[in-house]
Design a protein around this motif. Structure first.
Motif, PDB file in Angstrom:
ATOM      1  N   ILE A 154     -44.405  37.927  53.204  1.00 36.64           N
ATOM      2  CA  ILE A 154     -45.208  37.181  52.244  1.00 36.64           C
ATOM      3  C   ILE A 154     -44.453  36.950  50.932  1.00 36.64           C
ATOM      4  CG2 ILE A 154     -47.232  37.351  50.743  1.00 36.64           C
ATOM      5  CD1 ILE A 154     -47.817  36.324  53.535  1.00 36.64           C
ATOM      6  N   GLY A 155     -43.828  37.981  50.408  1.00 33.87           N
ATOM      7  CA  GLY A 155     -43.075  37.836  49.162  1.00 33.87           C
ATOM      8  C   GLY A 155     -41.964  36.811  49.287  1.00 33.87           C
ATOM      9  N   ALA A 156     -41.240  36.851  50.413  1.00 35.09           N
ATOM     10  CA  ALA A 156     -40.151  35.897  50.633  1.00 35.09           C
ATOM     11  C   ALA A 156     -40.682  34.480  50.780  1.00 35.09           C
ATOM     12  CB  ALA A 156     -39.357  36.288  51.882  1.00 35.09           C
ATOM     13  N   LEU A 157     -41.835  34.337  51.433  1.00 36.73           N
ATOM     14  CA  LEU A 157     -42.424  33.011  51.619  1.00 36.73           C
ATOM     15  C   LEU A 157     -42.806  32.395  50.281  1.00 36.73           C
ATOM     16  CD1 LEU A 157     -43.427  30.818  53.540  1.00 36.73           C
ATOM     17  CD2 LEU A 157     -45.598  32.064  53.700  1.00 36.73           C
ATOM     18  N   VAL A 158     -43.424  33.185  49.419  1.00 29.76           N
ATOM     19  CA  VAL A 158     -43.785  32.690  48.090  1.00 29.76           C
ATOM     20  C   VAL A 158     -42.536  32.286  47.317  1.00 29.76           C
ATOM     21  CG1 VAL A 158     -44.799  33.331  45.863  1.00 29.76           C
ATOM     22  CG2 VAL A 158     -45.925  34.019  47.992  1.00 29.76           C
ATOM     23  N   ALA A 159     -41.499  33.118  47.361  1.00 22.37           N
ATOM     24  CA  ALA A 159     -40.251  32.806  46.665  1.00 22.37           C
ATOM     25  C   ALA A 159     -39.615  31.534  47.220  1.00 22.37           C
ATOM     26  CB  ALA A 159     -39.274  33.979  46.792  1.00 22.37           C
ATOM     27  N   ALA A 160     -39.642  31.372  48.551  1.00 18.30           N
ATOM     28  CA  ALA A 160     -39.050  30.189  49.177  1.00 18.30           C
ATOM     29  C   ALA A 160     -39.756  28.917  48.728  1.00 18.30           C
ATOM     30  CB  ALA A 160     -39.097  30.314  50.698  1.00 18.30           C
ATOM     31  N   VAL A 161     -41.082  28.956  48.658  1.00 17.37           N
ATOM     32  CA  VAL A 161     -41.848  27.784  48.222  1.00 17.37           C
ATOM     33  C   VAL A 161     -41.511  27.432  46.775  1.00 17.37           C
ATOM     34  CG1 VAL A 161     -44.171  26.929  47.722  1.00 17.37           C
ATOM     35  CG2 VAL A 161     -43.725  28.156  49.857  1.00 17.37           C
ATOM     36  N   VAL A 181     -29.273  22.121  54.616  1.00 16.36           N
ATOM     37  CA  VAL A 181     -29.728  23.449  54.179  1.00 16.36           C
ATOM     38  C   VAL A 181     -30.034  24.321  55.395  1.00 16.36           C
ATOM     39  CG1 VAL A 181     -31.632  24.681  53.064  1.00 16.36           C
ATOM     40  CG2 VAL A 181     -30.563  22.735  51.927  1.00 16.36           C
ATOM     41  N   LEU A 182     -30.710  23.749  56.393  1.00 18.46           N
ATOM     42  CA  LEU A 182     -31.019  24.504  57.602  1.00 18.46           C
ATOM     43  C   LEU A 182     -29.745  24.965  58.306  1.00 18.46           C
ATOM     44  CD1 LEU A 182     -34.035  22.675  59.297  1.00 18.46           C
ATOM     45  CD2 LEU A 182     -34.027  24.886  58.133  1.00 18.46           C
ATOM     46  N   TYR A 183     -28.744  24.095  58.350  1.00 18.31           N
ATOM     47  CA  TYR A 183     -27.486  24.499  58.987  1.00 18.31           C
ATOM     48  C   TYR A 183     -26.841  25.651  58.225  1.00 18.31           C
ATOM     49  CZ  TYR A 183     -22.601  24.650  60.219  1.00 18.31           C
ATOM     50  OH  TYR A 183     -21.359  25.100  60.591  1.00 18.31           O
ATOM     51  N   GLN A 184     -26.759  25.511  56.908  1.00 18.08           N
ATOM     52  CA  GLN A 184     -26.171  26.575  56.091  1.00 18.08           C
ATOM     53  C   GLN A 184     -26.933  27.879  56.283  1.00 18.08           C
ATOM     54  OE1 GLN A 184     -23.478  26.191  54.443  1.00 18.08           O
ATOM     55  NE2 GLN A 184     -23.347  27.739  52.829  1.00 18.08           N
ATOM     56  N   SER A 185     -28.247  27.777  56.393  1.00 22.50           N
ATOM     57  CA  SER A 185     -29.078  28.974  56.589  1.00 22.50           C
ATOM     58  C   SER A 185     -28.844  29.590  57.959  1.00 22.50           C
ATOM     59  CB  SER A 185     -30.557  28.606  56.449  1.00 22.50           C
ATOM     60  OG  SER A 185     -30.830  28.010  55.209  1.00 22.50           O
ATOM     61  N   SER A 186     -28.640  28.756  58.980  1.00 25.08           N
ATOM     62  CA  SER A 186     -28.490  29.265  60.346  1.00 25.08           C
ATOM     63  C   SER A 186     -27.224  30.088  60.512  1.00 25.08           C
ATOM     64  CB  SER A 186     -28.499  28.103  61.346  1.00 25.08           C
ATOM     65  OG  SER A 186     -27.324  27.318  61.245  1.00 25.08           O
ATOM     66  N   VAL A 187     -26.144  29.675  59.847  1.00 26.71           N
ATOM     67  CA  VAL A 187     -24.873  30.398  59.980  1.00 26.71           C
ATOM     68  C   VAL A 187     -25.005  31.821  59.462  1.00 26.71           C
ATOM     69  CG1 VAL A 187     -22.451  30.426  59.283  1.00 26.71           C
ATOM     70  CG2 VAL A 187     -23.532  28.262  59.882  1.00 26.71           C
ATOM     71  N   ILE A 188     -25.771  31.982  58.381  1.00 31.32           N
ATOM     72  CA  ILE A 188     -26.048  33.318  57.866  1.00 31.32           C
ATOM     73  C   ILE A 188     -27.198  33.956  58.638  1.00 31.32           C
ATOM     74  CG2 ILE A 188     -26.901  34.601  55.856  1.00 31.32           C
ATOM     75  CD1 ILE A 188     -24.008  33.757  55.617  1.00 31.32           C
ATOM     76  N   GLY A 194     -35.520  34.777  54.286  1.00 38.40           N
ATOM     77  CA  GLY A 194     -34.479  35.205  53.355  1.00 38.40           C
ATOM     78  C   GLY A 194     -33.203  34.409  53.528  1.00 38.40           C
ATOM     79  N   ALA A 195     -32.818  34.128  54.783  1.00 45.64           N
ATOM     80  CA  ALA A 195     -31.631  33.314  55.043  1.00 45.64           C
ATOM     81  C   ALA A 195     -31.840  31.876  54.579  1.00 45.64           C
ATOM     82  CB  ALA A 195     -31.291  33.337  56.536  1.00 45.64           C
ATOM     83  N   PHE A 196     -33.073  31.370  54.739  1.00 53.27           N
ATOM     84  CA  PHE A 196     -33.382  30.013  54.282  1.00 53.27           C
ATOM     85  C   PHE A 196     -33.280  29.921  52.763  1.00 53.27           C
ATOM     86  CE2 PHE A 196     -36.661  26.750  53.147  1.00 53.27           C
ATOM     87  CZ  PHE A 196     -35.958  25.643  53.618  1.00 53.27           C
ATOM     88  N   ILE A 197     -33.721  30.958  52.064  1.00 53.58           N
ATOM     89  CA  ILE A 197     -33.576  30.995  50.609  1.00 53.58           C
ATOM     90  C   ILE A 197     -32.101  30.933  50.230  1.00 53.58           C
ATOM     91  CG2 ILE A 197     -33.834  32.487  48.577  1.00 53.58           C
ATOM     92  CD1 ILE A 197     -36.503  33.401  49.731  1.00 53.58           C
ATOM     93  N   PHE A 198     -31.266  31.665  50.972  1.00 48.91           N
ATOM     94  CA  PHE A 198     -29.822  31.611  50.733  1.00 48.91           C
ATOM     95  C   PHE A 198     -29.298  30.189  50.901  1.00 48.91           C
ATOM     96  CE2 PHE A 198     -25.763  31.182  52.907  1.00 48.91           C
ATOM     97  CZ  PHE A 198     -24.886  31.705  51.972  1.00 48.91           C
ATOM     98  N   GLY A 199     -29.684  29.523  52.000  1.00 51.68           N
ATOM     99  CA  GLY A 199     -29.213  28.165  52.242  1.00 51.68           C
ATOM    100  C   GLY A 199     -29.681  27.201  51.165  1.00 51.68           C
ATOM    101  N   MET A 200     -30.948  27.310  50.768  1.00 53.00           N
ATOM    102  CA  MET A 200     -31.480  26.434  49.723  1.00 53.00           C
ATOM    103  C   MET A 200     -30.733  26.618  48.412  1.00 53.00           C
ATOM    104  SD  MET A 200     -35.599  26.046  49.753  1.00 53.00           S
ATOM    105  CE  MET A 200     -35.928  27.820  49.668  1.00 53.00           C
ATOM    106  N   THR A 201     -30.491  27.848  48.049  1.00 52.00           N
ATOM    107  CA  THR A 201     -29.886  28.128  46.750  1.00 52.00           C
ATOM    108  C   THR A 201     -28.424  27.722  46.714  1.00 52.00           C
ATOM    109  OG1 THR A 201     -31.397  29.988  46.517  1.00 52.00           O
ATOM    110  CG2 THR A 201     -29.549  29.885  45.002  1.00 52.00           C
ATOM    111  N   SER A 202     -27.675  28.059  47.780  1.00 52.59           N
ATOM    112  CA  SER A 202     -26.242  27.764  47.787  1.00 52.59           C
ATOM    113  C   SER A 202     -25.974  26.273  47.707  1.00 52.59           C
ATOM    114  CB  SER A 202     -25.586  28.360  49.043  1.00 52.59           C
ATOM    115  OG  SER A 202     -26.157  27.805  50.212  1.00 52.59           O
ATOM    116  N   LEU A 203     -26.814  25.470  48.355  1.00 56.11           N
ATOM    117  CA  LEU A 203     -26.640  24.018  48.305  1.00 56.11           C
ATOM    118  C   LEU A 203     -27.428  23.382  47.163  1.00 56.11           C
ATOM    119  CD1 LEU A 203     -26.707  23.142  52.109  1.00 56.11           C
ATOM    120  CD2 LEU A 203     -24.739  23.278  50.588  1.00 56.11           C
TER     121      LEU A 203
END
Length: 349
Positions: free
Chosen positions: A29-36, A58-65, A300-309
């Motif tokens: 839940i915490g990660a979902l709120v942060a992602a939104v 972003v999804l591709y970058q997230s998938s690699v991690i 959490g990985a999706f947050i990484f992908g969103m932020t890095s790009l």
């Protein structure tokens, strides 16, 4: 004469969870709120972030991690760490590349030998942790340095450089590329199969954790291994299996990297182990083990992908990315502790 049977009165002290508590009990839940929040932030700040092409990038970058983070999350739920997870990705690709180039054999042969080698590393990590009692942090830190040095030393010995040679002309390249690093178009959007594989691995891990006996074992050995052993849980087998799972997923991403770029740098992967751990922690996995789920790790990985790009799309200095990771890690630890406390609160009905 008729008689009526009254419904039994609620048992005194019966535990009843409120809706807010049930929601807060979910690790993701915490990660979902942060992602939104992060998604809306970059959506409003960076116009180029709003396109479908950017979203799937972003999804591709997230998938690699996210693929390796999925295994690392399971391992952390089981109460252990693997600091060699980042380097083993490149170990897998370099092994496959150099073995087949040097001996002139089909790349499929090298891929299976590379898989066997990675699984052996995972087995040794788990076996040494369980048999010696040395913390997994130290065992896998040693493995990290061994693999890092071997990657550089063996690559330079075989190729005379610090990178593997181009494998695109070796037999088996095309078919392996279709399995590990192909892509397809949907309109103007390019979708890499690594995203599909990521979703499948997360779904499988979620099913294992929630629907199988092995999932109960993972939570048990992470929560209290002595108690788990006392009730018959195979602690040794479970933890070794978790280390081997991380190695398998590291091998999988190593194959993707090799067959997408044709060549690999021997010093690659250093530092990625922290990205996997951060993705797991941001996704609600406790560092103490016994709590978390794979969906949270994926977020959490999706947050990484969103932020890095997103930082790049916004035109900011990319060096700020690591500062963001540090802030996210600290906030995630605090939020996870709060959520854990809230999940133990009960309302008596």
């Amino acid at each position: 004469m008729t008689s009526t049977v009254e419904a039994p009165a609620p048992a005194a002290g019966r535990v009843k969870l409120g809706l807010s508590n049930r929601l807060l009990a979910r690790p993701e839940i915490g990660a979902l709120v942060a992602a939104v929040i992060i998604f809306i932030f970059f959506l409003s700040l960076a116009p180029s972030f709003r396109s479908a092409e950017s979203f799937f990038t972003v999804l591709y970058q997230s998938s690699v991690i996210g693929i390796v983070a999925c295994g690392v999350g399971l391992l952390m739920i089981g109460g252990e760490f693997d600091l060699s997870a980042g380097v083993i990705v490149y170990t897998a690709g370099l092994f496959n590349s150099m073995f087949c180039w040097y001996f002139g054999v089909n790349l499929w042969v090298g891929a299976f030998l590379s898989l066997a080698f990675c699984l052996l590393i995972g087995f040794l990590n788990g076996y040494l942790v369980m048999r010696t009692g040395i913390p997994s942090f130290l065992i896998t830190l040693g493995t990290f340095f061994v693999l890092q040095g071997a990657n550089l030393g063996v690559t330079k010995l075989v190729t005379k450089t610090v990178s593997s040679l181009d494998v695109s002309n070796i037999d088996g390249y095309d078919s392996l590329g279709k399995v590990f690093s192909s892509s397809f178009k949907v309109g103007s959007v390019t979708i890499w199969t690594s995203v599909i594989w990521w979703i499948l691995f997360v779904a499988l891990a979620t099913w294992v954790l929630q629907r199988t006996r092995a999932g109960n074992w993972i939570f048990a050995v992470g929560g209290n291994p002595d108690s788990a052993r006392a009730v018959g849980v195979p602690v040794l087998r479970t933890k070794i299996g978790l280390f081997m799972t991380v190695s398998f997923l590291g091998w999988f991403v190593g194959m993707h990297q090799l067959y997408r770029f044709n060549t690999l740098q021997a010093g690659g992967g250093v530092g990625n182990e922290f990205l996997y751990i951060i993705a797991a922690v941001v996704g609600g996995t406790l560092l103490t083990g016994g709590y978390g789920n794979s969906i949270g790790v994926a977020i959490g990985a999706f947050i990484f992908g969103m932020t890095s790009l997103g930082i790049i799309y916004a035109g900011w200095d990319p060096n700020w990315f690591k500062a963001f990771l540090g802030v996210m890690l600290l906030l995630a630890v605090l939020v996870n502790l709060y959520v854990k406390r809230m999940s133990t609160m009960r309302k008596v009905g």
